[in-house]
Design an enzyme around this catalytic site. Sequence first.
Site, PDB file in Angstrom:
ATOM      1  N   CYS A  91     -20.372 -37.326  -1.284  1.00  0.00           N
ATOM      2  CA  CYS A  91     -20.009 -36.341  -2.476  1.00  0.00           C
ATOM      3  C   CYS A  91     -18.705 -35.737  -1.974  1.00  0.00           C
ATOM      4  CB  CYS A  91     -21.245 -35.463  -2.867  1.00  0.00           C
ATOM      5  SG  CYS A  91     -20.507 -34.228  -4.300  1.00  0.00           S
ATOM      6  N   HIS A 142     -24.819 -39.621 -10.661  1.00  0.00           N
ATOM      7  CA  HIS A 142     -24.270 -38.556  -9.693  1.00  0.00           C
ATOM      8  C   HIS A 142     -23.691 -37.449 -10.552  1.00  0.00           C
ATOM      9  CE1 HIS A 142     -22.584 -37.350  -5.473  1.00  0.00           C
ATOM     10  NE2 HIS A 142     -21.645 -36.606  -6.482  1.00  0.00           N
ATOM     11  N   GLU A 143     -22.667 -38.106 -11.351  1.00  0.00           N
ATOM     12  CA  GLU A 143     -21.723 -37.056 -12.090  1.00  0.00           C
ATOM     13  C   GLU A 143     -22.474 -36.201 -13.244  1.00  0.00           C
ATOM     14  OE1 GLU A 143     -18.952 -36.484 -10.799  1.00  0.00           O
ATOM     15  OE2 GLU A 143     -19.043 -38.107  -9.314  1.00  0.00           O
ATOM     16  N   HIS A 164     -24.295 -33.563 -11.579  1.00  0.00           N
ATOM     17  CA  HIS A 164     -23.539 -32.340 -11.327  1.00  0.00           C
ATOM     18  C   HIS A 164     -23.294 -31.347 -12.480  1.00  0.00           C
ATOM     19  CE1 HIS A 164     -21.497 -32.406  -7.277  1.00  0.00           C
ATOM     20  NE2 HIS A 164     -21.087 -33.800  -7.441  1.00  0.00           N
TER      21      HIS A 164
END
Length: 163
Positions: A89, A131-132, A135
């Site tokens: 990341c 993953h995004e 976030h």
Amino acid sequence: MPERAIRHYGDPVLRSVCVPVTVFDDALRALVDDLAATAAPEGRAAVAAPQIGVSRRIFAYHLDGRIGHVINPVVVETGGELRDIDEGCLSVPGLWFPTPRWEHAAVSGVDVEGEEVRIEGEGVFAQMLQHETDHLDGTVYVETLPKERRREALRAIRQAEWF
């Protein structure tokens, strides 16, 4: 459209749930352009708005020849096997840990014009979508790791020069 500085793990903006986008204007277009410019350099796959200090539900990607963005994304589908895949990341620079991710993922949301979009992919692209979106929900990938791996990751973060 300037490349923006990346916030590192420990910055409170990375731990907060992002606010949905409701206004589609020139300021939003500029933010999407900045995210795209920040995601574009070699070795990067994508950047979520909190990684540049903005608590809005947006990410931009530049991966496997696919370039784009999603506003107000929601993971709407996962499939295949849940596998450990090496993950890094930009907000946790220089550290990689095997992370459980689905082999297939799809997100739906809107683009900068407010038009509905659905983005899906396999493998690394699916990993990026998960993953995004994490976030935007205030979760950095190291927090999703199994207990022993999470301890190892947090120990490595505390010892990192950038922390």
